[in-house]
Design a protein around this motif. Structure first.
Motif, PDB file in Angstrom:
ATOM      1  N   THR A 290      12.411   8.536  -3.585  1.00  0.00           N
ATOM      2  CA  THR A 290      13.235   8.689  -2.246  1.00  0.00           C
ATOM      3  C   THR A 290      12.485   8.177  -1.184  1.00  0.00           C
ATOM      4  O   THR A 290      12.991   7.415  -0.181  1.00  0.00           O
ATOM      5  CB  THR A 290      14.064   9.987  -2.081  1.00  0.00           C
ATOM      6  N   THR A 291      11.275   8.911  -0.934  1.00  0.00           N
ATOM      7  CA  THR A 291      10.468   8.506   0.177  1.00  0.00           C
ATOM      8  C   THR A 291      10.155   6.914   0.073  1.00  0.00           C
ATOM      9  O   THR A 291       9.949   6.466   1.238  1.00  0.00           O
ATOM     10  CB  THR A 291       9.111   9.442   0.112  1.00  0.00           C
ATOM     11  N   LYS A 292       9.649   6.417  -0.976  1.00  0.00           N
ATOM     12  CA  LYS A 292       9.387   5.183  -1.298  1.00  0.00           C
ATOM     13  C   LYS A 292      10.624   4.248  -0.803  1.00  0.00           C
ATOM     14  O   LYS A 292      10.191   3.159   0.034  1.00  0.00           O
ATOM     15  CB  LYS A 292       8.840   4.637  -2.680  1.00  0.00           C
ATOM     16  N   LYS A 293      11.837   4.438  -1.181  1.00  0.00           N
ATOM     17  CA  LYS A 293      13.026   3.726  -0.860  1.00  0.00           C
ATOM     18  C   LYS A 293      13.289   3.741   0.586  1.00  0.00           C
ATOM     19  O   LYS A 293      13.471   2.863   1.254  1.00  0.00           O
ATOM     20  CB  LYS A 293      14.210   4.300  -1.616  1.00  0.00           C
ATOM     21  N   VAL A 294      13.007   4.971   1.408  1.00  0.00           N
ATOM     22  CA  VAL A 294      13.204   5.097   2.856  1.00  0.00           C
ATOM     23  C   VAL A 294      11.906   4.109   3.417  1.00  0.00           C
ATOM     24  O   VAL A 294      12.331   3.355   4.248  1.00  0.00           O
ATOM     25  CB  VAL A 294      12.973   6.476   3.179  1.00  0.00           C
ATOM     26  N   ASN A 295      10.762   4.257   2.965  1.00  0.00           N
ATOM     27  CA  ASN A 295       9.779   3.394   3.382  1.00  0.00           C
ATOM     28  C   ASN A 295      10.317   1.901   3.375  1.00  0.00           C
ATOM     29  O   ASN A 295      10.065   1.244   4.303  1.00  0.00           O
ATOM     30  CB  ASN A 295       8.512   3.529   2.795  1.00  0.00           C
ATOM     31  N   LEU A 296      11.023   1.344   2.065  1.00  0.00           N
ATOM     32  CA  LEU A 296      11.336  -0.140   1.979  1.00  0.00           C
ATOM     33  C   LEU A 296      12.381  -0.235   2.988  1.00  0.00           C
ATOM     34  O   LEU A 296      12.223  -1.312   3.629  1.00  0.00           O
ATOM     35  CB  LEU A 296      11.783  -0.392   0.631  1.00  0.00           C
TER      36      LEU A 296
ATOM     37  N   ARG B  65      10.165   2.374  -9.467  1.00  0.00           N
ATOM     38  CA  ARG B  65       9.658   0.820 -10.014  1.00  0.00           C
ATOM     39  C   ARG B  65       8.651   0.510  -9.442  1.00  0.00           C
ATOM     40  O   ARG B  65       8.361   0.634  -8.091  1.00  0.00           O
ATOM     41  CB  ARG B  65      11.023  -0.007  -9.596  1.00  0.00           C
ATOM     42  N   ARG B  66       7.693   0.175 -10.154  1.00  0.00           N
ATOM     43  CA  ARG B  66       6.247  -0.184  -9.655  1.00  0.00           C
ATOM     44  C   ARG B  66       5.753  -1.420 -10.703  1.00  0.00           C
ATOM     45  O   ARG B  66       5.689  -1.341 -11.572  1.00  0.00           O
ATOM     46  CB  ARG B  66       5.387   0.931  -9.817  1.00  0.00           C
ATOM     47  N   ALA B  67       5.075  -2.415  -9.830  1.00  0.00           N
ATOM     48  CA  ALA B  67       4.872  -3.458 -10.652  1.00  0.00           C
ATOM     49  C   ALA B  67       3.822  -3.114 -11.475  1.00  0.00           C
ATOM     50  O   ALA B  67       2.768  -2.459 -10.959  1.00  0.00           O
ATOM     51  CB  ALA B  67       4.438  -4.683  -9.687  1.00  0.00           C
ATOM     52  N   THR B  68       3.570  -3.916 -12.606  1.00  0.00           N
ATOM     53  CA  THR B  68       2.434  -3.565 -13.586  1.00  0.00           C
ATOM     54  C   THR B  68       1.260  -4.681 -13.079  1.00  0.00           C
ATOM     55  O   THR B  68       1.940  -5.501 -12.494  1.00  0.00           O
ATOM     56  CB  THR B  68       2.788  -4.087 -15.076  1.00  0.00           C
ATOM     57  N   PRO B  69       0.270  -4.667 -13.653  1.00  0.00           N
ATOM     58  CA  PRO B  69      -0.932  -5.638 -13.250  1.00  0.00           C
ATOM     59  C   PRO B  69      -0.454  -7.222 -13.473  1.00  0.00           C
ATOM     60  O   PRO B  69      -0.624  -7.993 -12.416  1.00  0.00           O
ATOM     61  CB  PRO B  69      -1.959  -5.331 -14.013  1.00  0.00           C
ATOM     62  N   ASP B  70       0.410  -7.357 -14.495  1.00  0.00           N
ATOM     63  CA  ASP B  70       0.749  -8.700 -14.914  1.00  0.00           C
ATOM     64  C   ASP B  70       1.741  -9.232 -13.765  1.00  0.00           C
ATOM     65  O   ASP B  70       1.812 -10.404 -13.450  1.00  0.00           O
ATOM     66  CB  ASP B  70       1.198  -8.908 -16.258  1.00  0.00           C
ATOM     67  N   GLN B  71       2.632  -8.195 -13.499  1.00  0.00           N
ATOM     68  CA  GLN B  71       3.574  -8.626 -12.354  1.00  0.00           C
ATOM     69  C   GLN B  71       3.165  -8.741 -11.155  1.00  0.00           C
ATOM     70  O   GLN B  71       3.528  -9.768 -10.573  1.00  0.00           O
ATOM     71  CB  GLN B  71       4.697  -7.453 -12.387  1.00  0.00           C
TER      72      GLN B  71
ATOM     73  N   LEU C 214       6.766  -5.660  -5.896  1.00  0.00           N
ATOM     74  CA  LEU C 214       7.234  -4.338  -5.746  1.00  0.00           C
ATOM     75  C   LEU C 214       7.640  -3.746  -7.030  1.00  0.00           C
ATOM     76  O   LEU C 214       8.395  -2.549  -6.598  1.00  0.00           O
ATOM     77  CB  LEU C 214       8.049  -4.389  -4.261  1.00  0.00           C
ATOM     78  N   GLY C 215       7.945  -4.634  -7.906  1.00  0.00           N
ATOM     79  CA  GLY C 215       8.533  -4.126  -9.161  1.00  0.00           C
ATOM     80  C   GLY C 215       9.991  -4.459  -9.498  1.00  0.00           C
ATOM     81  O   GLY C 215      10.696  -3.800 -10.388  1.00  0.00           O
ATOM     82  N   PHE C 216      10.429  -5.278  -8.586  1.00  0.00           N
ATOM     83  CA  PHE C 216      12.095  -5.560  -8.622  1.00  0.00           C
ATOM     84  C   PHE C 216      12.148  -7.050  -9.128  1.00  0.00           C
ATOM     85  O   PHE C 216      11.106  -7.746  -8.743  1.00  0.00           O
ATOM     86  CB  PHE C 216      12.739  -5.383  -7.317  1.00  0.00           C
TER      87      PHE C 216
ATOM     88  N   ALA D 114       0.914  -1.266  -0.033  1.00  0.00           N
ATOM     89  CA  ALA D 114       0.138  -0.081  -0.095  1.00  0.00           C
ATOM     90  C   ALA D 114       0.891   1.217  -0.083  1.00  0.00           C
ATOM     91  O   ALA D 114       0.749   2.213  -0.866  1.00  0.00           O
ATOM     92  CB  ALA D 114      -0.751   0.079   1.087  1.00  0.00           C
ATOM     93  N   LEU D 115       1.885   1.175   0.725  1.00  0.00           N
ATOM     94  CA  LEU D 115       2.849   2.320   0.795  1.00  0.00           C
ATOM     95  C   LEU D 115       3.452   2.298  -0.438  1.00  0.00           C
ATOM     96  O   LEU D 115       3.572   3.686  -0.706  1.00  0.00           O
ATOM     97  CB  LEU D 115       3.985   2.196   2.015  1.00  0.00           C
ATOM     98  N   HIS D 116       3.916   1.385  -1.009  1.00  0.00           N
ATOM     99  CA  HIS D 116       4.802   1.363  -2.448  1.00  0.00           C
ATOM    100  C   HIS D 116       3.727   1.960  -3.443  1.00  0.00           C
ATOM    101  O   HIS D 116       4.339   2.611  -4.654  1.00  0.00           O
ATOM    102  CB  HIS D 116       5.259   0.131  -2.706  1.00  0.00           C
ATOM    103  N   ALA D 117       2.485   1.728  -3.461  1.00  0.00           N
ATOM    104  CA  ALA D 117       1.615   2.284  -4.431  1.00  0.00           C
ATOM    105  C   ALA D 117       1.339   3.607  -4.508  1.00  0.00           C
ATOM    106  O   ALA D 117       0.654   4.001  -5.232  1.00  0.00           O
ATOM    107  CB  ALA D 117       0.291   1.352  -4.592  1.00  0.00           C
ATOM    108  N   MET D 118       1.556   4.296  -3.352  1.00  0.00           N
ATOM    109  CA  MET D 118       1.042   5.763  -2.836  1.00  0.00           C
ATOM    110  C   MET D 118       1.706   6.755  -3.930  1.00  0.00           C
ATOM    111  O   MET D 118       3.000   6.465  -4.147  1.00  0.00           O
ATOM    112  CB  MET D 118       1.208   6.127  -1.471  1.00  0.00           C
TER     113      MET D 118
END
Length: 473
Positions: A26-32, A183-189, A262-264, A17-21
């Motif tokens: 940089t903020t997303k990487k800090v969250n991870l 990086r963010r996952a596509t629906p298929d990913q 998460l897109g990785f 949820a946080l990664h999709a916001m």
């Protein structure tokens, strides 16, 4: 925190949820990064300090050796990284083992020495993240890679929760560049990642813990003095061979799926190893990232196959013995690695002797059965608590424990053999395929049904959330 727990389900949902916001990258990487530290701290919060020490030392050592003037200075910074990392690994993982063996050595010389009780707690995953961080400074020292552009990317590489505790053992060149851009996952990913996580948990919870662990534990953890007959010894060993595959491959599959959500991207760690023909083929299929690490940072530096047969066999045996010791602080693990070293050396000799021989289908099948049987012999040393227990099991497998009373009830024996047969059959079916290509050829309705059945089986079977076997390494 283990993947097969409700706590992780809640944790991962929040991370997604946080990664999709709509936040800055940089903020997303800090969250991870924070999430990864929380994931690790769930076992034992003080051990996060070890992660910090390893991360900071390797970051600064790599920076310094890049700008160092002269070979001696570069070598000194590289050795700082090696000494700190292997020093922590040696103390926490091998301190008690070394003290016990020193005490035994003194006793054999007639010296009574009572070592102090160390009471060392092994940090979860220390073997995995030590190898990952070591590869960073070693690659930079060998001029194979450049330092990460910023500390956040490097710290996230070290602590990224899918691979942190039990691999796959990532290289900085594989993961750090993925942090450069959002990086963010596509629906298929996302769908495929969740399916992989379901498959991995099915392997762990249903197959490894539900069907195979009871038979393996009944044989290997039998009451002292109990001897196993041929059927029990082979069933227990085969059950463990299936258990450790489903447990470890299940973790790797779940980790790869979580990263994909998460897109990785993370590398494969298993490619149907029980369909291997020969032992070099087995190690190209089993724990692939460890095999590659040992090859690049041990086997090749020790000489590899560049300095004649004698040096090659020495490098091969040394690498496998150290690989065995990496798995655990016990001589039985060294024996496990040594056996694989002997197998690989013998295979090399036979390949040179019969270089012009081209085996047919029947001969290949026989070689595969021989490979699988001999791999199971090594699993005895991997699972047994002592050499005495290992020899007893091997005598049983050879039919030398005449008159042994049955150990396994039918309710454990039959399911274990059926599941192992299914695993080996599936490996042969998929020997020259990839999971992606296999799935691509199936109808969506069939895939959806299989996914639903696996998910239902995981939910129904879920028990106490047993830790993965490789957490102890």
């Amino acid at each position: 925190m283990v993947f097969n727990s409700l706590t992780f389900v809640v944790f991962f949902a929040l991370v997604l949820a946080l990664h999709a916001m709509p936040l800055r990258w940089t903020t997303k990487k800090v969250n991870l990064l924070v999430a990864s530290y929380l994931f690790y701290a769930a076992w034992n919060p003080p051990f996060v300090i070890l992660l910090w020490v390893s991360t900071v030392v390797d970051w600064w050592a790599a920076k310094k050796l890049v700008h160092a003037q002269g070979h001696a200075a570069r070598r000194a910074w590289m050795l700082l990284s090696v000494v700190v990392n292997l020093g922590m690994l040696g103390y926490f993982k091998y301190g008690g083992f070394l003290m016990e063996n020193f005490s035994a050595l003194m006793a054999s010389a007639g010296v009574a020495y009572a070592p102090p009780a160390l009471d060392i707690v092994l940090p979860v995953g220390i073997s995995f993240y030590t190898f990952a961080t070591l590869s960073y400074t070693l690659d930079i020292y060998l001029r194979r890679a450049k330092p990460a552009d910023n500390f956040l990317d490097y710290a996230l590489f070290v602590t990224f929760f899918p691979h942190l505790v039990a691999g796959p053992i990532m290289r900085p060149t594989e993961l750090v560049p993925q942090f450069a851009h959002e990086r963010r996952a596509t629906p298929d990913q996302l769908r495929f990642g969740l399916a992989l996580m379901t498959l991995g948990l099915f392997q762990k919870v249903v197959l490894a813990d539900g069907f195979l662990a009871p038979a393996a534990e009944s044989v290997f953890d039998a009451r002292p003095g109990t001897v196993a007959g041929a059927l029990d010894a082979w069933t227990g060993t085969l059950a463990f061979s299936g258990q450790i595959f489903c447990d470890f491959a299940g973790y790797s599959t779940t980790a790869i799926g979580a990263a994909m959500c998460l897109g990785f991207a993370m590398p494969d760690n298993f490619r149907f190893p029980y369909a291997a023909i020969g032992f070099s083929d087995f190690w190209r299929r089993w724990h692939i990232t460890l095999s590659a690490w040992l090859r690049d940072y041990l086997y090749i530096p020790l000489g590899g196959n560049r300095h004649g047969p004698a040096r090659t066999y020495f490098a091969l045996m040394a690498t496998m013995l150290l690989g065995g010791l990496w798995h655990g602080a016990s001589w039985t693990f060294v024996a496990w690695g040594g056996l694989h070293g002997l197998y690989l050396a013998a295979e090399r000799v036979l390949r040179a002797r019969f270089a012009g021989y081209r085996p047919g289908p029947l001969a290949l099948f026989a070689l595969a059965l021989l490979t699988y049987a001999l791999v199971n012999v090594t699993w005895v040393f991997f699972r047994a608590d002592s050499f005495g227990e290992a020899w007893s099991l091997l005598r049983g497998m050879a039919g030398l424990n005449a008159g042994a009373a049955p150990i396994l009830p039918t309710s454990e024996l039959v399911p274990a053999l059926a599941i192992v047969a299914g695993i080996v059959g599936a490996h042969w079916l998929m020997r020259t395929r990839t999971l992606e290509s296999f799935i691509a050829g199936r109808r969506p309705a069939v895939l959806s049904g299989a996914w639903a059945l696996m998910l239902f089986a995981v939910v129904v079977t879920q028990g106490s959330g047993n830790a993965f076997i490789y957490f102890q390494f």
